[in-house]
Design a protein around this motif. Structure first.
Motif, PDB file in Angstrom:
ATOM      1  N   HIS A 136       2.780  -8.983   8.982  1.00  0.00           N
ATOM      2  CA  HIS A 136       1.815  -7.887   9.098  1.00  0.00           C
ATOM      3  C   HIS A 136       1.857  -7.036   7.832  1.00  0.00           C
ATOM      4  N   GLY A 137       2.281  -5.757   7.924  1.00  0.00           N
ATOM      5  CA  GLY A 137       2.221  -4.868   6.772  1.00  0.00           C
ATOM      6  C   GLY A 137       3.533  -4.168   6.513  1.00  0.00           C
ATOM      7  N   VAL A 138       3.473  -3.132   5.656  1.00  0.00           N
ATOM      8  CA  VAL A 138       4.660  -2.342   5.331  1.00  0.00           C
ATOM      9  C   VAL A 138       4.401  -0.886   5.707  1.00  0.00           C
ATOM     10  N   THR A 139       5.470  -0.146   5.943  1.00  0.00           N
ATOM     11  CA  THR A 139       5.359   1.262   6.317  1.00  0.00           C
ATOM     12  C   THR A 139       5.441   2.141   5.078  1.00  0.00           C
ATOM     13  N   PRO A 140       4.904   3.358   5.136  1.00  0.00           N
ATOM     14  CA  PRO A 140       5.058   4.300   4.019  1.00  0.00           C
ATOM     15  C   PRO A 140       6.520   4.565   3.679  1.00  0.00           C
ATOM     16  N   ALA A 141       7.383   4.621   4.696  1.00  0.00           N
ATOM     17  CA  ALA A 141       8.804   4.872   4.436  1.00  0.00           C
ATOM     18  C   ALA A 141       9.422   3.744   3.624  1.00  0.00           C
ATOM     19  N   ASP A 142       9.087   2.502   3.959  1.00  0.00           N
ATOM     20  CA  ASP A 142       9.622   1.364   3.206  1.00  0.00           C
ATOM     21  C   ASP A 142       9.099   1.365   1.773  1.00  0.00           C
ATOM     22  N   PHE A 193       4.586  -2.866  16.604  1.00  0.00           N
ATOM     23  CA  PHE A 193       4.961  -2.933  15.195  1.00  0.00           C
ATOM     24  C   PHE A 193       4.688  -1.580  14.547  1.00  0.00           C
ATOM     25  N   PRO A 194       5.693  -0.957  13.951  1.00  0.00           N
ATOM     26  CA  PRO A 194       5.524   0.413  13.430  1.00  0.00           C
ATOM     27  C   PRO A 194       4.574   0.515  12.241  1.00  0.00           C
ATOM     28  N   THR A 249      -3.789  -4.909   3.230  1.00  0.00           N
ATOM     29  CA  THR A 249      -4.261  -4.469   4.540  1.00  0.00           C
ATOM     30  C   THR A 249      -5.780  -4.556   4.592  1.00  0.00           C
ATOM     31  N   PRO A 250      -6.349  -5.101   5.655  1.00  0.00           N
ATOM     32  CA  PRO A 250      -5.687  -5.651   6.832  1.00  0.00           C
ATOM     33  C   PRO A 250      -5.061  -7.009   6.540  1.00  0.00           C
ATOM     34  N   SER A 251      -4.206  -7.449   7.463  1.00  0.00           N
ATOM     35  CA  SER A 251      -3.579  -8.753   7.336  1.00  0.00           C
ATOM     36  C   SER A 251      -4.559  -9.839   7.767  1.00  0.00           C
ATOM     37  N   TYR A 252      -4.156 -11.072   7.564  1.00  0.00           N
ATOM     38  CA  TYR A 252      -4.979 -12.208   7.979  1.00  0.00           C
ATOM     39  C   TYR A 252      -5.312 -12.121   9.470  1.00  0.00           C
ATOM     40  N   PHE A 253      -4.403 -11.523  10.245  1.00  0.00           N
ATOM     41  CA  PHE A 253      -4.595 -11.444  11.696  1.00  0.00           C
ATOM     42  C   PHE A 253      -5.236 -10.132  12.129  1.00  0.00           C
ATOM     43  N   GLY A 254      -5.643  -9.306  11.157  1.00  0.00           N
ATOM     44  CA  GLY A 254      -6.399  -8.099  11.490  1.00  0.00           C
ATOM     45  C   GLY A 254      -5.585  -6.853  11.672  1.00  0.00           C
ATOM     46  N   ALA A 255      -4.299  -6.877  11.332  1.00  0.00           N
ATOM     47  CA  ALA A 255      -3.452  -5.693  11.466  1.00  0.00           C
ATOM     48  C   ALA A 255      -3.714  -4.736  10.309  1.00  0.00           C
ATOM     49  N   VAL A 256      -3.964  -3.462  10.626  1.00  0.00           N
ATOM     50  CA  VAL A 256      -4.309  -2.451   9.623  1.00  0.00           C
ATOM     51  C   VAL A 256      -3.127  -1.516   9.412  1.00  0.00           C
ATOM     52  N   ALA A 257      -2.744  -1.325   8.147  1.00  0.00           N
ATOM     53  CA  ALA A 257      -1.600  -0.475   7.810  1.00  0.00           C
ATOM     54  C   ALA A 257      -2.033   0.982   7.634  1.00  0.00           C
ATOM     55  N   ASP A 258      -1.050   1.852   7.513  1.00  0.00           N
ATOM     56  CA  ASP A 258      -1.283   3.283   7.301  1.00  0.00           C
ATOM     57  C   ASP A 258      -1.539   3.527   5.815  1.00  0.00           C
ATOM     58  N   VAL A 259      -2.766   3.291   5.386  1.00  0.00           N
ATOM     59  CA  VAL A 259      -3.084   3.398   3.958  1.00  0.00           C
ATOM     60  C   VAL A 259      -2.909   4.826   3.463  1.00  0.00           C
ATOM     61  N   ARG A 260      -3.278   5.803   4.259  1.00  0.00           N
ATOM     62  CA  ARG A 260      -3.126   7.192   3.828  1.00  0.00           C
ATOM     63  C   ARG A 260      -1.650   7.511   3.558  1.00  0.00           C
ATOM     64  N   GLY A 261      -0.791   7.087   4.442  1.00  0.00           N
ATOM     65  CA  GLY A 261       0.641   7.311   4.232  1.00  0.00           C
ATOM     66  C   GLY A 261       1.174   6.534   3.038  1.00  0.00           C
ATOM     67  N   LEU A 262       0.687   5.316   2.842  1.00  0.00           N
ATOM     68  CA  LEU A 262       1.109   4.512   1.694  1.00  0.00           C
ATOM     69  C   LEU A 262       0.650   5.156   0.391  1.00  0.00           C
ATOM     70  N   ALA A 263      -0.573   5.699   0.387  1.00  0.00           N
ATOM     71  CA  ALA A 263      -1.086   6.374  -0.807  1.00  0.00           C
ATOM     72  C   ALA A 263      -0.247   7.612  -1.123  1.00  0.00           C
ATOM     73  N   GLU A 264       0.104   8.356  -0.104  1.00  0.00           N
ATOM     74  CA  GLU A 264       0.919   9.551  -0.322  1.00  0.00           C
ATOM     75  C   GLU A 264       2.288   9.173  -0.895  1.00  0.00           C
ATOM     76  N   ALA A 265       2.862   8.087  -0.398  1.00  0.00           N
ATOM     77  CA  ALA A 265       4.164   7.642  -0.909  1.00  0.00           C
ATOM     78  C   ALA A 265       4.057   7.211  -2.367  1.00  0.00           C
ATOM     79  N   ALA A 266       2.993   6.468  -2.708  1.00  0.00           N
ATOM     80  CA  ALA A 266       2.807   6.012  -4.083  1.00  0.00           C
ATOM     81  C   ALA A 266       2.577   7.192  -5.020  1.00  0.00           C
TER      82      ALA A 266
END
Length: 495
Positions: free
Chosen positions: A150-156, A322-323, A174-191
């Motif tokens: 699936h994806g990765v978390t902002p914390a990771d 899945f978190p 994101t999304p994954s091949y199976f359609g799972a959507v990650a927390d892009v806003r949180g990932l952007a904030e981490a980056a």
């Protein structure tokens, strides 16, 4: 923003309309392409494709199409940028793979290490070879039962960026091949907290943001550069895609880098057919809210019928454990076939052979059906064919035979290993040696081993079981059965 509110009239397709008008004129074409739009001289091609595609197949650098100031191509690009909420958009004719290579090449000027999700498409690894960037991988969550990532978390992501202060950018999927959507806003904030841009491979989410029942797109959630595989669910022709740059803190730095990498990777003879299809796909998506709603309803009808019948399970129904997953794509229908007594590979084969039904991907445990954002998928036909499949194992749940193997230790950078002198050896003899190739069980094309990583016994066994499965294929292998593997030649290296 759940639905774009563009400034221009999105009902027009200026480049497509200009190409169409050009094709209606009586031209004597003494230039390339060599078929010259002549149905008599190219009768076999005209019979195969029809005369209209030949007339639309015009070369680049034509006044009134992509030359002049302004010109229809410039307007088409501006319309696309406004539709997706970008500062600037590029039309790509070498697929989203080209977008990933551009993004990786552009990132090289910002640092030495790309912090990247391990389950990226293999085109990102190609970009590592081209750019010479080091890679620091973040491992996604994995459904061990189904063998899917699936994806990765902002914390990771934040933890990985803290460990690599020389990071050039963060690159996630994101999304994954199976359609799972990650927390892009949180990932952007981490980056951004780490001072680097966020690159999102949103290949499977080009339709996001164009209807309130769809997830917001990555640009709207703070991503800096987004790869969009427009042909997948948005309806442009195969091999066409877009690359979107956000109007954010990194735009002034990234824009010239992207433009240079675009010229490096884009064909100088880009297909007018592909470019026009991108223009039309944007027009259709931006003005097709009712049609998108109908496609979403059809996909939900499929899920509802599968749940009601009780034989198969809908994979996305289990996403909440899945978190990293914050939403799912309603136009993706991932189906666990094990509970129905049949493997995903066998289900896909029989759907094609017996019912003329094509699904996007099969694994040992599942199949994935995708619904185009403005298409009519005929839910009853698909559900009927699915439940007509035999259950070879008597309706008993079958185990997943292929578990994703852990990657081997890194011994060289991707570029060093790819360009190093190499040799081909028997697969068993490759164990403990450095791979010179990228190998990926395909689809979905997620790399299992990269140049520079050690070959392990677990990986060799995984590849052999993959190719032994029906429709099993390992992309990048030295031979179809992975009898041999290409490894870095032992001895002193002069790179």
């Amino acid at each position: 923003m759940l639905f774009p509110r563009p400034l221009r009239d999105q009902h027009r397709a200026p480049y497509a309309e200009a190409v169409e008008a050009h094709a209606r004129q009586d031209w004597l074409r003494l230039n390339v392409p060599g078929h010259a739009a002549d149905p008599t001289g190219s009768d076999r091609l005209a019979h195969l494709m029809g005369q209209t595609p030949l007339r639309l197949d015009v070369p680049p650098l034509v006044e009134g199409l992509d030359l002049g100031d302004p010109n229809p191509m410039d307007e088409a690009l501006q319309l696309a940028a406004e539709a997706w909420g970008a500062r600037r958009t590029w039309f790509l004719t070498n697929g989203a793979s080209q977008g990933n290579r551009i993004a990786t090449l552009a990132a090289r000027s910002l640092g030495r290490t790309l912090v990247v999700q391990r389950s990226v498409h293999s085109s990102v690894i190609d970009g590592l070879v081209l750019s010479g960037l080091n890679a620091a991988f973040i491992h996604p969550s994995v459904d061990a039962g189904l063998g899917i990532a699936h994806g990765v978390t902002p914390a990771d992501l934040a933890q990985a960026l803290e460990a690599h202060r020389d990071a050039a950018a963060a690159h996630v999927v994101t999304p994954s091949y199976f359609g799972a959507v990650a927390d892009v806003r949180g990932l952007a904030e981490a980056a951004h907290a780490a001072g680097v841009p966020l690159i999102v491979d949103e290949a499977w989410g080009s339709h996001f943001g164009f209807h309130p029942d769809l997830p917001s797109n990555a640009l709207d959630q703070g991503a800096d550069l987004v790869v969009s595989s427009t042909h997948k669910l948005t309806g442009s022709l195969t091999q066409s895609a877009m690359l979107h740059l956000a109007d954010g803190a990194f735009a002034d730095v990234l824009e010239p880098l992207i433009q240079r990498a675009f010229h490096l990777t884009q064909s100088t003879s880009a297909s007018a057919l592909l470019l026009a299809s991108l223009d039309v796909a944007r027009q259709t998506l931006a003005t097709g809210r009712k049609r998108i709603a109908a496609s979403i309803d059809a996909a939900e009808d499929i899920r509802r019928a599968i749940r009601s019948a009780g034989r198969f399970a809908v994979v996305s129904d289990d996403f909440d454990r899945f978190p990293d997953i914050t939403a799912s794509d309603p136009l993706r229908v991932p189906i666990d076939t094990r509970s129905g007594g049949i493997s995903g590979h066998e289900a896909r084969r029989r759907l094609m052979r017996d019912h003329r039904v094509m699904v996007e991907v099969a694994t040992d445990s599942a199949v994935v059906a995708v619904i185009g954002a403005c298409s009519d998928p005929q839910p009853a036909r698909f559900v009927g064919a699915l439940h007509a499949l035999p259950a070879p194992l008597g309706e008993q749940p079958i185990p997943s035979l292929l578990r994703l193997p852990a990657p081997g230790p890194v011994r060289m950078t991707t570029r060093q290993a790819f360009l190093a002198p190499s040799c081909t050896v028997r697969a068993q003899e490759a164990i403990g040696r450095i791979s010179a190739d990228t190998l990926a069980a395909y689809p979905p094309g997620i790399p299992n081993i990269l140049p520079g990583e050690l070959v392990t016994a677990e990986l060799v066994d995984f590849f052999h079981r993959t190719v032994a499965a029906p429709n099993g294929h390992v992309r990048g292998a030295a031979d179809p059965g992975v009898v041999t593997m290409r490894v870095v030649r032992e001895g002193p290296l002069h790179l």
